[in-house]
Scaffold this motif. Sequence first.
Motif, mmCIF file in Angstrom:
data_model
loop_
_atom_site.group_PDB
_atom_site.id
_atom_site.type_symbol
_atom_site.label_atom_id
_atom_site.label_comp_id
_atom_site.label_asym_id
_atom_site.label_seq_id
_atom_site.Cartn_x
_atom_site.Cartn_y
_atom_site.Cartn_z
ATOM 1 N N GLU A 157 0.804 -1.218 0.000
ATOM 2 C CA GLU A 157 0.000 0.000 0.000
ATOM 3 C C GLU A 157 0.839 1.271 0.000
ATOM 4 N N ARG A 158 2.024 1.238 0.611
ATOM 5 C CA ARG A 158 2.890 2.418 0.614
ATOM 6 C C ARG A 158 3.358 2.739 -0.807
ATOM 7 N N GLN A 159 3.759 1.712 -1.521
ATOM 8 C CA GLN A 159 4.214 1.908 -2.896
ATOM 9 C C GLN A 159 3.081 2.416 -3.777
ATOM 10 N N LEU A 160 1.899 1.868 -3.583
ATOM 11 C CA LEU A 160 0.728 2.318 -4.341
ATOM 12 C C LEU A 160 0.443 3.789 -4.042
ATOM 13 N N ALA A 161 0.475 4.162 -2.774
ATOM 14 C CA ALA A 161 0.224 5.559 -2.398
ATOM 15 C C ALA A 161 1.267 6.488 -3.012
ATOM 16 N N ASP A 162 2.529 6.055 -3.038
ATOM 17 C CA ASP A 162 3.585 6.874 -3.629
ATOM 18 C C ASP A 162 3.321 7.121 -5.116
ATOM 19 N N CYS A 163 2.865 6.082 -5.813
ATOM 20 C CA CYS A 163 2.556 6.224 -7.248
ATOM 21 C C CYS A 163 1.432 7.235 -7.463
ATOM 22 N N ILE A 164 0.383 7.125 -6.674
ATOM 23 C CA ILE A 164 -0.758 8.043 -6.800
ATOM 24 C C ILE A 164 -0.321 9.471 -6.485
ATOM 25 N N ASN A 165 0.423 9.632 -5.408
ATOM 26 C CA ASN A 165 0.852 10.974 -5.002
ATOM 27 C C ASN A 165 1.773 11.622 -6.029
ATOM 28 N N SER A 166 2.669 10.837 -6.619
ATOM 29 C CA SER A 166 3.595 11.408 -7.604
ATOM 30 C C SER A 166 2.854 11.887 -8.840
ATOM 31 N N LEU A 167 1.843 11.138 -9.272
ATOM 32 C CA LEU A 167 1.048 11.567 -10.421
ATOM 33 C C LEU A 167 0.264 12.844 -10.111
ATOM 34 N N PHE A 168 -0.276 12.908 -8.904
ATOM 35 C CA PHE A 168 -1.093 14.066 -8.543
ATOM 36 C C PHE A 168 -0.238 15.322 -8.374
ATOM 37 N N ALA A 169 0.986 15.147 -7.864
ATOM 38 C CA ALA A 169 1.833 16.303 -7.550
ATOM 39 C C ALA A 169 2.605 16.831 -8.754
ATOM 40 N N ASP A 170 2.904 15.956 -9.718
ATOM 41 C CA ASP A 170 3.759 16.330 -10.851
ATOM 42 C C ASP A 170 2.912 16.399 -12.122
ATOM 43 N N ARG A 171 2.575 17.598 -12.549
ATOM 44 C CA ARG A 171 1.688 17.770 -13.705
ATOM 45 C C ARG A 171 2.288 17.192 -14.978
#
Length: 348
Positions: free
Chosen positions: A297-311
């Motif tokens: 779940e940590r890795q999944l959250a990191d993927c989601i957050n990186s997409l949301f933060a980096d246009r």
Amino acid sequence: MKVLHIINDLKIGGAQQLVCALLPLIANECEVELLVIHRSGDVCSQLNDPRVKIHYLDCHPRNPLVVAKLLRWLKRYDVVHVHLFPSSYFCAIASLFTRATLVFTEHSTNNRRREKNWLRPIEQFIYSRYKAIVTISDQTRDALSRWLQTDDKKLVTIENGICLEKYKQSEGNREDYVIMVSRFEPAKDQETLIRAMQYVTPALTLQLVGDGAKLEACRQLCTELGLNHRIRFLGTRTDVPQLVGRAKIGVQSSHWEGFGLTAIEMMAGGLPVVASRVEGLQQVVEGAGLLFDAGNERQLADCINSLFADREQYTATAEACRQRAQRYSIKNTAHNYVKLYHSICHKS
């Protein structure tokens, strides 16, 4: 040529969605009908082509009496195309009393029967009753071949496809939610996505589409983690293209997959997709969307957050996913199925 497709039910699921998208296209070249064992689910609302007749046995899909009811159906068609267990077993047994030409589509790389070695001889017999066995990915083919301990020439890979236009046309203004569309069943892993939401930026919410045996357990997990205000359980929906068209990020979290049809639908809808690194699903997403280790779940959250933060990453990943989806047109899938039908009938 008269072709009959047989399936357990029309609940939301990859096999059911494939059948409903496929049959109108097959109807362009063959006379095709659909037989549903158990009248449940409403995926057939998407199947509104008058050329495709739908019949119901109105029998529980695990009732052995299905075999007797199937006999009169198997005799009427040039090809009988079966999907899912236990329909696969019942049709194979019924074929002992007819000369039906059977085709089966294997929709997954794994199932619980393969955990029991004593079932292998029974499965080998069941699969032997089919003239051709379609596998929806190379990984599905390899897994089935290992299980049956055969390199049988009857195994034919025909990749799934979707109606690309339907998802492209449904794109709208993006809202800040993550979406996963899957039945709550053992192969799917909504639990990891729910846990990941603890670490996902609070700006994003989650919408889970689907129904099934694990639904209540997932609701309970959501409550235990204090995430009820960020996660919505939408149940079975018929407006999935529209929900995808408004979402920000698509996730397919699975323990195993045969192919990853939902991932393709989200990619075709312009979403950057994050998916479990498992057979079948990895083949579809790798090199376009992002992958995480199944259950992490940590890795999944990191993927989601990186997409949301980096246009820039978001835009590039969404475009790569859109381009990848173009490989998987349902028109190609239908064409390859019709070719297979003609081939096996000619050999017969």
